[in-house]
Design an enzyme around this catalytic site. Structure first.
Site, PDB file in Angstrom:
ATOM      1  N   THR A 155       2.155 -15.361  -0.972  1.00  0.00           N
ATOM      2  CA  THR A 155       2.167 -16.742  -0.482  1.00  0.00           C
ATOM      3  C   THR A 155       1.268 -16.898   0.716  1.00  0.00           C
ATOM      4  O   THR A 155       0.847 -15.929   1.316  1.00  0.00           O
ATOM      5  CB  THR A 155       3.590 -17.153  -0.095  1.00  0.00           C
TER       6      THR A 155
ATOM      7  N   THR B 228      -1.570   8.704  -2.224  1.00  0.00           N
ATOM      8  CA  THR B 228      -0.971   7.379  -2.194  1.00  0.00           C
ATOM      9  C   THR B 228      -1.846   6.581  -1.257  1.00  0.00           C
ATOM     10  O   THR B 228      -2.459   7.164  -0.384  1.00  0.00           O
ATOM     11  CB  THR B 228       0.486   7.419  -1.704  1.00  0.00           C
TER      12      THR B 228
ATOM     13  N   GLU C 278       5.988  -0.924   5.988  1.00  0.00           N
ATOM     14  CA  GLU C 278       6.318  -2.350   6.062  1.00  0.00           C
ATOM     15  C   GLU C 278       7.734  -2.562   6.602  1.00  0.00           C
ATOM     16  O   GLU C 278       8.712  -2.130   5.999  1.00  0.00           O
ATOM     17  CB  GLU C 278       6.170  -2.986   4.680  1.00  0.00           C
TER      18      GLU C 278
ATOM     19  N   LYS D 214      -5.584   3.342   4.501  1.00  0.00           N
ATOM     20  CA  LYS D 214      -4.786   2.124   4.548  1.00  0.00           C
ATOM     21  C   LYS D 214      -3.538   2.362   3.715  1.00  0.00           C
ATOM     22  O   LYS D 214      -3.523   3.129   2.764  1.00  0.00           O
ATOM     23  CB  LYS D 214      -5.569   0.918   4.035  1.00  0.00           C
TER      24      LYS D 214
ATOM     25  N   THR E 266      -4.458  -4.186   4.275  1.00  0.00           N
ATOM     26  CA  THR E 266      -3.794  -5.308   3.598  1.00  0.00           C
ATOM     27  C   THR E 266      -2.589  -5.720   4.447  1.00  0.00           C
ATOM     28  O   THR E 266      -2.727  -6.518   5.352  1.00  0.00           O
ATOM     29  CB  THR E 266      -3.390  -4.936   2.156  1.00  0.00           C
TER      30      THR E 266
END
Length: 408
Positions: free
Chosen positions: A408, A193, A279, A182, A156
C-alpha cells in the site's frame, strides 16, 4: 605472513573500496520517487565470480538468468529494488534478458556477461523502460567508492544500509574484502537469503572462489531467520578482481585459510545486521546448540527454536515462558533424545536441567534476562561434540503492520 582479518572501513562507518570493482546507482522511480533504486556493478576484465541462489521452486526470472550467465565470465551485475520480477512467467524471463541486453549495449559487452538481480513486490512485471532510462546515469556514477550508495539503492523494507569490510595481509600485501546486503523480512535461508554482493581484489580462481563462498554462506546466511520465509529472489555473489599484488590463493594453502576467514567475517557481519534490522524487531537473539550428535542436528534444533512464533512472541513480550523453548527442542527431530541430559540457558541463567525446570531457577531471573535487547539461548543436548549457531529476532506488532501494508 598471513594475519587474522581486521575490520576495515565499515568498522568506522565507512566501507573500503576494492580495486577493480566499481559501483554506480540511479533513480528509476520503480516504486518510490526520489531515491536510487537501480545499481550497476562493474568488474574489471579478468575478474572471477561465484554465486549462490535461492532454492525456492518459484525462483524469480533474474535468478534463472543469472544462473545461466554465471559461467560466461560475468563483467556486470544489474540490481533493481521495488520489483522482484518473480511469478512473471515467460515475460519475466524476457524482461530479465532484455535488461542484460540494455547493459551490454551501453558497456560494449555481451548480454551473457551480465547477471541481473531484483528485489521487491512479487507478481508484477518489471518496468523495463524505467530501468533502461536510468542505466546511463548508473554508468556515469560508476566508482570504486560507490559501496555506500549501492547499499542504500538495494534497500526495500530495510531501515538502514548494511555494509562490512575486512583487510588481511598475504606475504606483506594487503587484500580487501567488502560487501553489502539487503534484507529485513522474508528471511529464512535455503542457500543464502536476501541479496548480498561482496567484492575482493584477491587473485583466486572461480572454482575455488565458489567453494569459499559456499563455506561462508553455510555458516552465516544459512544460519539466520527473521520469519521463516524463503524468498524467490535470494542471491549472494562474491567477485574477485585479481588486482591485489598478493600472490594467488591456491587450494590447501595457508593463504586460503586467511582469505576464507576474511570472507567468513564479512558475511557474518552482514548476516547479523540483517537480523538486527528484522522487520519490527526489538530483540536480537543468538541460539547456540552444543553437544549435538552432528552439526546438522545442532542447526536443526536451533532453527526449530528460532522459527517458533510462540518463542518469538515471548521474547517480544519479555515473558520468560521457557516451556516454549523446551517444546521446540523436543519437536526438533533428535532421535532417541535423552531429555535428562538436556540443559537450556537464557544468558547466564540455567532454566532447564535433568528433564525439567532447573531447581535453582526463579521467575525473577528469567524476567531480568528477557528484558535485555540481546539474549543468548544456549542448549546443551548431551549427546555429542557438534555445535551450531542460529541468529534470529523477536516477532512484534510492527512485523504484522509492515507486511500488512507492504503493497500500500
Amino acid at each position: 605472513m598471513a594475519v587474522s582479518p581486521e575490520k576495515e572501513g565499515a568498522a568506522h562507518g565507512r566501507i573500503s573500496p576494492v580495486s577493480g570493482i566499481r559501483l554506480g546507482t540511479a533513480a528509476a522511480a520503480i516504486k518510490h520517487v526520489g531515491r536510487d533504486d537501480v545499481l550497476l556493478i562493474e568488474m574489471t576484465e579478468g575478474s572471477t565470480c561465484a554465486a549462490v541462489f535461492t532454492r525456492n521452486a518459484f525462483c524469480a526470472a533474474p535468478v534463472t538468468v543469472s544462473r545461466e550467465h554465471l559461467g560466461q565470465a560475468p563483467r556486470w551485475l544489474l540490481v533493481n529494488s521495488g520489483n522482484a520480477n518473480a511469478g512473471t512467467g515467460a515475460r519475466g524471463l524476457a524482461d530479465a534478458r532484455a535488461s542484460c541486453e540494455a547493459v551490454a549495449a551501453l558497456a560494449g559487452g555481451r548480454a551473457e556477461q551480465v547477471l541481473p538481480f531484483s528485489t521487491g513486490v512479487i507478481g508484477e512485471y518489471l518496468p523495463l523502460d524505467k530501468i533502461r532510462a536510468a542505466l546511463p546515469k548508473a554508468f556515469e556514477a560508476l566508482s570504486e567508492n560507490g559501496w555506500e550508495a549501492a547499499a542504500r539503492a538495494i534497500m526495500t523494507t530495510d531501515t538502514r544500509p548494511k555494509t562490512a569490510s575486512r583487510r588481511i595481509e598475504i606475504e606483506g600485501h594487503p587484500v580487501f574484502v567488502s560487501g553489502i546486503a539487503k534484507g529485513a523480512g522474508m528471511i529464512h535461508p535455503d542457500m543464502a537469503t536476501l541479496l548480498a554482493f561482496v567484492g575482493t581484489d584477491a587473485r583466486i580462481g572461480a572454482q575455488l572462489l565458489q567453494s569459499v563462498l559456499q563455506h561462508a554462506v553455510d555458516r552465516s546466511f544459512n544460519c539466520i531467520t527473521v520469519d521463516g520465509d524463503t524468498s524467490t529472489n535470494d542471491a549472494c555473489v562474491l567477485m574477485a578482481s585479481q588486482r591485489s599484488d598478493a600472490p594467488p590463493i591456491e587450494p590447501g594453502s595457508s593463504h586460503l585459510e586467511t582469505f576464507q576467514a576474511a570472507v567468513d567475517a564479512v558475511l557474518d557481519d552482514l548476516a547479523e545486521e540483517i537480523v538486527r534490522d528484522g522487520e519490527g524487531a526489538t530483540k536480537f537473539i543468538r541460539i547456540v546448540v552444543e553437544e549435538a550428535a552432528s552439526e546438522d542436528e545442532a542447526r536443526r534444533v536451533g532453527k526449530t527454536i528460532a522459527h517458533s512464533p510462540l518463542v518469538k512472541t515471548a521474547f517480544f513480550a519479555s515473558d520468560p515462558n521457557w516451556g516454549r523453548i523446551l517444546a521446540a527442542v523436543g519437536r526438533a527431530g533428535c532421535d532417541d533424545l535423552d531429555i535428562s541430559r538436556v540443559a537450556i540457558w537464557l544468558d547466564e541463567v540455567r532454566i532447564v536441567a535433568g528433564g525439567g525446570r532447573d531447581r535453582g531457577y526463579t521467575e525473577a531471573q528469567g524476567v531480568a534476562v528477557m528484558q535485555r535487547p540481546e539474549i543468548t539461548v544456549r542448549v546443551s543436548l548431551g549427546r555429542g561434540k557438534a555445535s551450531a549457531r542460529v541468529l534470529t529476532c523477536d516477532l512484534s506488532f510492527d512485523y504484522v503492520r509492515i507486511n500488512a501494508e507492504y503493497r500500500t
